[in-house]
Design a protein around this motif. Sequence first.
Motif, PDB file in Angstrom:
ATOM      1  N   ASP A   1       0.820  -1.214   0.000  1.00  0.00           N
ATOM      2  CA  ASP A   1       0.000   0.000   0.000  1.00  0.00           C
ATOM      3  C   ASP A   1       0.852   1.262   0.000  1.00  0.00           C
ATOM      4  O   ASP A   1       0.561   2.221  -0.703  1.00  0.00           O
ATOM      5  CB  ASP A   1      -0.934   0.012   1.212  1.00  0.00           C
ATOM      6  N   ASN A   2       1.888   1.276   0.824  1.00  0.00           N
ATOM      7  CA  ASN A   2       2.770   2.436   0.959  1.00  0.00           C
ATOM      8  C   ASN A   2       4.201   1.937   1.122  1.00  0.00           C
ATOM      9  O   ASN A   2       4.425   0.895   1.728  1.00  0.00           O
ATOM     10  CB  ASN A   2       2.387   3.272   2.189  1.00  0.00           C
ATOM     11  N   ALA A   3       5.152   2.699   0.614  1.00  0.00           N
ATOM     12  CA  ALA A   3       6.560   2.299   0.731  1.00  0.00           C
ATOM     13  C   ALA A   3       7.451   3.534   0.669  1.00  0.00           C
ATOM     14  O   ALA A   3       7.026   4.607   0.250  1.00  0.00           O
ATOM     15  CB  ALA A   3       6.945   1.330  -0.385  1.00  0.00           C
ATOM     16  N   GLU A   4       8.684   3.331   1.091  1.00  0.00           N
ATOM     17  CA  GLU A   4       9.707   4.373   1.022  1.00  0.00           C
ATOM     18  C   GLU A   4      10.908   3.785   0.299  1.00  0.00           C
ATOM     19  O   GLU A   4      11.352   2.682   0.618  1.00  0.00           O
ATOM     20  CB  GLU A   4      10.095   4.786   2.435  1.00  0.00           C
ATOM     21  N   VAL A   5      11.433   4.517  -0.682  1.00  0.00           N
ATOM     22  CA  VAL A   5      12.611   4.068  -1.420  1.00  0.00           C
ATOM     23  C   VAL A   5      13.676   5.153  -1.337  1.00  0.00           C
ATOM     24  O   VAL A   5      13.410   6.310  -1.658  1.00  0.00           O
ATOM     25  CB  VAL A   5      12.289   3.759  -2.903  1.00  0.00           C
TER      26      VAL A   5
ATOM     27  N   THR B   1      20.576   4.667  -2.335  1.00  0.00           N
ATOM     28  CA  THR B   1      20.997   3.309  -1.974  1.00  0.00           C
ATOM     29  C   THR B   1      20.090   2.235  -2.575  1.00  0.00           C
ATOM     30  O   THR B   1      20.451   1.069  -2.583  1.00  0.00           O
ATOM     31  CB  THR B   1      20.994   3.136  -0.445  1.00  0.00           C
ATOM     32  N   GLN B   2      18.906   2.620  -3.008  1.00  0.00           N
ATOM     33  CA  GLN B   2      17.863   1.733  -3.526  1.00  0.00           C
ATOM     34  C   GLN B   2      17.366   0.748  -2.475  1.00  0.00           C
ATOM     35  O   GLN B   2      16.953  -0.370  -2.790  1.00  0.00           O
ATOM     36  CB  GLN B   2      18.312   1.036  -4.808  1.00  0.00           C
ATOM     37  N   ILE B   3      17.364   1.186  -1.209  1.00  0.00           N
ATOM     38  CA  ILE B   3      16.774   0.416  -0.116  1.00  0.00           C
ATOM     39  C   ILE B   3      15.281   0.758  -0.072  1.00  0.00           C
ATOM     40  O   ILE B   3      14.905   1.927  -0.088  1.00  0.00           O
ATOM     41  CB  ILE B   3      17.431   0.758   1.240  1.00  0.00           C
ATOM     42  N   VAL B   4      14.439  -0.260  -0.012  1.00  0.00           N
ATOM     43  CA  VAL B   4      12.988  -0.069   0.040  1.00  0.00           C
ATOM     44  C   VAL B   4      12.477  -0.604   1.376  1.00  0.00           C
ATOM     45  O   VAL B   4      12.933  -1.648   1.846  1.00  0.00           O
ATOM     46  CB  VAL B   4      12.277  -0.755  -1.150  1.00  0.00           C
ATOM     47  N   THR B   5      11.561   0.147   2.001  1.00  0.00           N
ATOM     48  CA  THR B   5      10.950  -0.291   3.253  1.00  0.00           C
ATOM     49  C   THR B   5       9.453  -0.031   3.201  1.00  0.00           C
ATOM     50  O   THR B   5       8.978   0.851   2.482  1.00  0.00           O
ATOM     51  CB  THR B   5      11.540   0.447   4.467  1.00  0.00           C
ATOM     52  N   SER B   6       8.719  -0.829   3.967  1.00  0.00           N
ATOM     53  CA  SER B   6       7.283  -0.652   4.106  1.00  0.00           C
ATOM     54  C   SER B   6       6.849  -1.247   5.435  1.00  0.00           C
ATOM     55  O   SER B   6       7.448  -2.217   5.905  1.00  0.00           O
ATOM     56  CB  SER B   6       6.522  -1.325   2.961  1.00  0.00           C
TER      57      SER B   6
ATOM     58  N   SER C   1       4.853 -14.806  -1.942  1.00  0.00           N
ATOM     59  CA  SER C   1       4.894 -14.616  -0.486  1.00  0.00           C
ATOM     60  C   SER C   1       4.025 -13.434  -0.083  1.00  0.00           C
ATOM     61  O   SER C   1       3.909 -12.458  -0.826  1.00  0.00           O
ATOM     62  CB  SER C   1       6.324 -14.349  -0.012  1.00  0.00           C
ATOM     63  N   THR C   2       3.447 -13.536   1.110  1.00  0.00           N
ATOM     64  CA  THR C   2       2.681 -12.432   1.686  1.00  0.00           C
ATOM     65  C   THR C   2       3.137 -12.233   3.122  1.00  0.00           C
ATOM     66  O   THR C   2       3.724 -13.130   3.737  1.00  0.00           O
ATOM     67  CB  THR C   2       1.165 -12.721   1.677  1.00  0.00           C
ATOM     68  N   GLY C   3       2.835 -11.076   3.661  1.00  0.00           N
ATOM     69  CA  GLY C   3       3.170 -10.791   5.050  1.00  0.00           C
ATOM     70  C   GLY C   3       3.004  -9.310   5.338  1.00  0.00           C
ATOM     71  O   GLY C   3       2.372  -8.580   4.559  1.00  0.00           O
ATOM     72  N   VAL C   4       3.605  -8.877   6.439  1.00  0.00           N
ATOM     73  CA  VAL C   4       3.503  -7.479   6.864  1.00  0.00           C
ATOM     74  C   VAL C   4       4.915  -6.935   7.062  1.00  0.00           C
ATOM     75  O   VAL C   4       5.739  -7.555   7.729  1.00  0.00           O
ATOM     76  CB  VAL C   4       2.699  -7.347   8.169  1.00  0.00           C
ATOM     77  N   GLY C   5       5.176  -5.766   6.484  1.00  0.00           N
ATOM     78  CA  GLY C   5       6.471  -5.112   6.621  1.00  0.00           C
ATOM     79  C   GLY C   5       7.469  -5.628   5.595  1.00  0.00           C
ATOM     80  O   GLY C   5       7.405  -6.788   5.191  1.00  0.00           O
ATOM     81  N   LEU C   6       8.347  -4.742   5.174  1.00  0.00           N
ATOM     82  CA  LEU C   6       9.302  -5.092   4.131  1.00  0.00           C
ATOM     83  C   LEU C   6      10.589  -4.305   4.316  1.00  0.00           C
ATOM     84  O   LEU C   6      10.560  -3.110   4.630  1.00  0.00           O
ATOM     85  CB  LEU C   6       8.716  -4.763   2.746  1.00  0.00           C
TER      86      LEU C   6
ATOM     87  N   ALA D   1      14.344  -8.927  -1.048  1.00  0.00           N
ATOM     88  CA  ALA D   1      13.218  -8.370  -0.312  1.00  0.00           C
ATOM     89  C   ALA D   1      12.889  -9.314   0.834  1.00  0.00           C
ATOM     90  O   ALA D   1      12.726 -10.524   0.619  1.00  0.00           O
ATOM     91  CB  ALA D   1      12.019  -8.188  -1.224  1.00  0.00           C
ATOM     92  N   ASN D   2      12.827  -8.774   2.040  1.00  0.00           N
ATOM     93  CA  ASN D   2      12.518  -9.572   3.219  1.00  0.00           C
ATOM     94  C   ASN D   2      11.220  -9.079   3.848  1.00  0.00           C
ATOM     95  O   ASN D   2      11.121  -7.905   4.220  1.00  0.00           O
ATOM     96  CB  ASN D   2      13.648  -9.467   4.254  1.00  0.00           C
ATOM     97  N   ILE D   3      10.254  -9.995   3.960  1.00  0.00           N
ATOM     98  CA  ILE D   3       9.018  -9.682   4.669  1.00  0.00           C
ATOM     99  C   ILE D   3       9.304  -9.860   6.156  1.00  0.00           C
ATOM    100  O   ILE D   3       9.932 -10.835   6.569  1.00  0.00           O
ATOM    101  CB  ILE D   3       7.874 -10.598   4.188  1.00  0.00           C
ATOM    102  N   LEU D   4       8.827  -8.933   6.971  1.00  0.00           N
ATOM    103  CA  LEU D   4       9.218  -8.911   8.377  1.00  0.00           C
ATOM    104  C   LEU D   4       8.327  -9.736   9.303  1.00  0.00           C
ATOM    105  O   LEU D   4       8.807 -10.298  10.272  1.00  0.00           O
ATOM    106  CB  LEU D   4       9.274  -7.460   8.866  1.00  0.00           C
ATOM    107  N   GLU D   5       7.014  -9.810   9.032  1.00  0.00           N
ATOM    108  CA  GLU D   5       6.099 -10.501   9.947  1.00  0.00           C
ATOM    109  C   GLU D   5       5.039 -11.275   9.173  1.00  0.00           C
ATOM    110  O   GLU D   5       4.694 -10.921   8.045  1.00  0.00           O
ATOM    111  CB  GLU D   5       5.383  -9.492  10.851  1.00  0.00           C
ATOM    112  N   ASN D   6       4.490 -12.305   9.834  1.00  0.00           N
ATOM    113  CA  ASN D   6       3.376 -13.094   9.295  1.00  0.00           C
ATOM    114  C   ASN D   6       3.641 -13.594   7.877  1.00  0.00           C
ATOM    115  O   ASN D   6       2.779 -13.500   7.006  1.00  0.00           O
ATOM    116  CB  ASN D   6       2.068 -12.293   9.336  1.00  0.00           C
TER     117      ASN D   6
END
Length: 188
Positions: free
Chosen positions: A133-137, A141-146, A159-164, A173-178
């Motif tokens: 839905d929303n992200a920061e790039v 450095t081309q680091i992406v987070t959500s 894969s699905t989950g919460v946080g990136l 890309a690493n999903i952080l939770e669930n």
Amino acid sequence: MNKKNLICFLLLILIVGVYYSYQKDDDVSNSPSNANQSEMPIYQSDDMVTNIYDLSGNLVYKIESGKVKHFDTNNNTDFDLPNVTLYAQDHAATWNIKAKRATLTNDKLIYLYQDVTLTNLMPDSQLQQVITDNAEVDLTTQIVTSKDPVKIRGIGFFSTGVGLVGNLREKTANILENVKTFYNSEAQ
């Protein structure tokens, strides 16, 4: 001066004063207040393409947008329907990023809002697409987070989950939770 001339003179001063008073009120009502002025963009454009190059003249990224507004107060640039393309040092387009809205800060962070899709343009990469839905790039450095729910599609997995947290240069890309991952699945 007689009484009649004095009254006419005072009446003339009153009329001129009232006239200038109304002119000043019209100017104030027609011009934005200082508070609103700080919220107004210093420039805006429709259907804009911005190319950013490194010191060697190589294209680093390109941003296309339906509407662009730049604000002097915070030095941010807002985009409607941004379409960002990232490039590698060999001049190949590596990633395409789309969203409904975005804000680019002075320190090259782009905040993406609503229906964010990051698509890998390299056909041999395992990681093909990230949707959130929303992200920061960080465009440097081309680091992406959500912090939002995330879907990742790749060759042979979904894969699905919460946080990136991811690195677009390294195609990770690493999903952080669930985290839920499906292998050899065409599930969407």
